[in-house]
Design a protein around this motif. Structure first.
Motif, mmCIF file in Angstrom:
data_model
loop_
_atom_site.group_PDB
_atom_site.id
_atom_site.type_symbol
_atom_site.label_atom_id
_atom_site.label_comp_id
_atom_site.label_asym_id
_atom_site.label_seq_id
_atom_site.Cartn_x
_atom_site.Cartn_y
_atom_site.Cartn_z
ATOM 1 N N GLU A 16 0.837 -1.206 0.000
ATOM 2 C CA GLU A 16 0.000 0.000 0.000
ATOM 3 C C GLU A 16 0.869 1.252 0.000
ATOM 4 O OE1 GLU A 16 -2.851 0.086 3.148
ATOM 5 O OE2 GLU A 16 -3.785 -1.785 2.500
ATOM 6 N N LYS A 17 1.927 1.226 0.804
ATOM 7 C CA LYS A 17 2.820 2.389 0.877
ATOM 8 C C LYS A 17 3.496 2.661 -0.465
ATOM 9 C CE LYS A 17 3.796 1.860 5.759
ATOM 10 N NZ LYS A 17 4.791 1.520 6.764
ATOM 11 N N ILE A 18 3.863 1.597 -1.163
ATOM 12 C CA ILE A 18 4.489 1.765 -2.478
ATOM 13 C C ILE A 18 3.524 2.449 -3.432
ATOM 14 C CG2 ILE A 18 5.348 0.530 -4.506
ATOM 15 C CD1 ILE A 18 6.433 -1.593 -2.545
ATOM 16 N N VAL A 19 2.270 1.968 -3.471
ATOM 17 C CA VAL A 19 1.269 2.549 -4.379
ATOM 18 C C VAL A 19 1.013 4.002 -4.018
ATOM 19 C CG1 VAL A 19 -1.137 2.427 -5.107
ATOM 20 C CG2 VAL A 19 0.182 0.328 -4.882
ATOM 21 N N LEU A 20 0.830 4.277 -2.746
ATOM 22 C CA LEU A 20 0.562 5.657 -2.330
ATOM 23 C C LEU A 20 1.740 6.579 -2.637
ATOM 24 C CD1 LEU A 20 -1.283 4.961 1.031
ATOM 25 C CD2 LEU A 20 -2.282 5.867 -1.078
ATOM 26 N N ARG A 21 2.969 6.085 -2.476
ATOM 27 C CA ARG A 21 4.144 6.906 -2.789
ATOM 28 C C ARG A 21 4.243 7.170 -4.291
ATOM 29 N NH1 ARG A 21 8.874 3.935 -1.458
ATOM 30 N NH2 ARG A 21 9.238 3.631 -3.657
ATOM 31 N N LEU A 22 4.011 6.134 -5.119
ATOM 32 C CA LEU A 22 4.094 6.320 -6.567
ATOM 33 C C LEU A 22 2.963 7.200 -7.100
ATOM 34 C CD1 LEU A 22 5.074 2.710 -7.694
ATOM 35 C CD2 LEU A 22 6.521 4.746 -7.714
ATOM 36 N N MET A 23 1.819 7.145 -6.456
ATOM 37 C CA MET A 23 0.663 7.923 -6.915
ATOM 38 C C MET A 23 0.619 9.343 -6.342
ATOM 39 S SD MET A 23 -1.142 6.367 -9.104
ATOM 40 C CE MET A 23 -2.621 7.354 -9.039
ATOM 41 N N ARG A 24 1.527 9.680 -5.460
ATOM 42 C CA ARG A 24 1.494 10.981 -4.781
ATOM 43 C C ARG A 24 1.288 12.166 -5.733
ATOM 44 N NH1 ARG A 24 6.207 11.063 -1.383
ATOM 45 N NH2 ARG A 24 5.050 9.607 -0.111
ATOM 46 N N PRO A 25 1.991 12.259 -6.874
ATOM 47 C CA PRO A 25 1.772 13.421 -7.750
ATOM 48 C C PRO A 25 0.410 13.425 -8.448
ATOM 49 C CG PRO A 25 3.769 12.220 -8.398
ATOM 50 C CD PRO A 25 3.106 11.438 -7.334
ATOM 51 N N TYR A 26 -0.278 12.294 -8.458
ATOM 52 C CA TYR A 26 -1.536 12.182 -9.206
ATOM 53 C C TYR A 26 -2.771 12.172 -8.318
ATOM 54 C CZ TYR A 26 1.999 10.722 -12.494
ATOM 55 O OH TYR A 26 3.132 10.681 -13.262
ATOM 56 N N LEU A 27 -2.578 12.177 -7.010
ATOM 57 C CA LEU A 27 -3.708 12.149 -6.090
ATOM 58 C C LEU A 27 -4.458 13.471 -6.118
ATOM 59 C CD1 LEU A 27 -2.000 10.334 -3.075
ATOM 60 C CD2 LEU A 27 -3.524 9.350 -4.790
ATOM 61 N N LEU A 28 -5.711 13.422 -5.744
ATOM 62 C CA LEU A 28 -6.610 14.587 -5.668
ATOM 63 C C LEU A 28 -6.876 15.223 -7.031
ATOM 64 C CD1 LEU A 28 -5.093 16.176 -2.444
ATOM 65 C CD2 LEU A 28 -7.195 14.836 -2.590
ATOM 66 N N LYS A 29 -6.688 14.468 -8.120
ATOM 67 C CA LYS A 29 -6.911 14.993 -9.464
ATOM 68 C C LYS A 29 -7.971 14.211 -10.227
ATOM 69 C CE LYS A 29 -2.319 16.919 -9.844
ATOM 70 N NZ LYS A 29 -1.061 16.973 -10.567
ATOM 71 N N GLY A 30 -8.578 13.199 -9.603
ATOM 72 C CA GLY A 30 -9.653 12.458 -10.241
ATOM 73 C C GLY A 30 -9.203 11.389 -11.215
ATOM 74 N N HIS A 31 -8.011 10.861 -11.051
ATOM 75 C CA HIS A 31 -7.509 9.828 -11.958
ATOM 76 C C HIS A 31 -8.111 8.466 -11.645
ATOM 77 C CE1 HIS A 31 -4.570 12.195 -14.122
ATOM 78 N NE2 HIS A 31 -4.145 12.706 -12.974
#
Length: 192
Positions: A16-31
């Motif tokens: 989970e931490k890996i996914v959240l770290r990799l997705m950090r720049p794309y969060l809160l954008k509706g992807h």
């Protein structure tokens, strides 16, 4: 690969931490994120949907936070059941074998689709969406498994190296097949 011992935080799984770290720049954008069963879980999907990122993917039956009713339910071919936990849907469908799915973007329901042979089939909407977007990754994994150069080794970095060689050879083969002039890679130099 070995992720290393985590001494700073004990909350959440490493995947989970890996996914959240990799997705950090794309969060809160509706992807929309599509994942296979190694990374996916109900907890991760809930965290991501709270961060305005929808998920769809396969799910392992032994995850702790899975709804027990769905996991234990015995189904016949083409039967479909689902359950909602907060904003996350978990569904089970039987085709050739049971398929567990987790989604936050599609309401689980059976839809009619047309396969590559122009035959009409009934599939869950979440399975159809996952197949539409993940087919390339799953196909690459399938092709690597057919022509793999397996090496038993104690060292993890050697396994990674052989996997990367498999992928590189496959991409070289596809590139040379689809271009007019194939590139020849030689490991030996010519001497006069």
């Amino acid at each position: 690969m070995y992720f290393g011992k985590d001494t700073t935080a004990r909350t959440g799984k490493k995947s989970e931490k890996i996914v959240l770290r990799l997705m950090r720049p794309y969060l809160l954008k509706g992807h929309q994120l599509y994942m296979d069963n190694y990374y996916n879980s109900v907890t991760l999907s809930q965290k991501l949907v709270d961060l305005k990122t929808h998920t769809t993917g396969t799910l392992r039956s032994n995850r702790k936070d899975n709804p027990k009713d769905i996991i234990k339910k015995k189904l016949k071919k083409n039967q479909h059941v689902w359950e909602r936990k907060n904003k996350v849907y978990v569904s089970k469908w039987v085709d050739k074998r049971p398929v567990l799915m987790v989604t936050t973007s599609v309401h689980p329901r059976l839809i009619e689709i047309q396969n590559r042979f122009q035959q009409r089939k009934i599939k869950p909407a979440e399975v159809a969406e996952y197949n539409q977007h993940m087919s390339g990754v799953d196909r690459a994994d399938q092709m690597i498994s057919y022509y793999s150069s397996p090496r038993k080794s104690i060292r993890w970095y050697k396994k990674v190296m052989f996997h990367l060689l498999d992928v590189a050879y496959g991409t070289h083969f596809l590139f040379s097949k689809n271009t007019a002039k194939p590139i020849v890679i030689s490991c030996f130099s010519e001497r006069n």
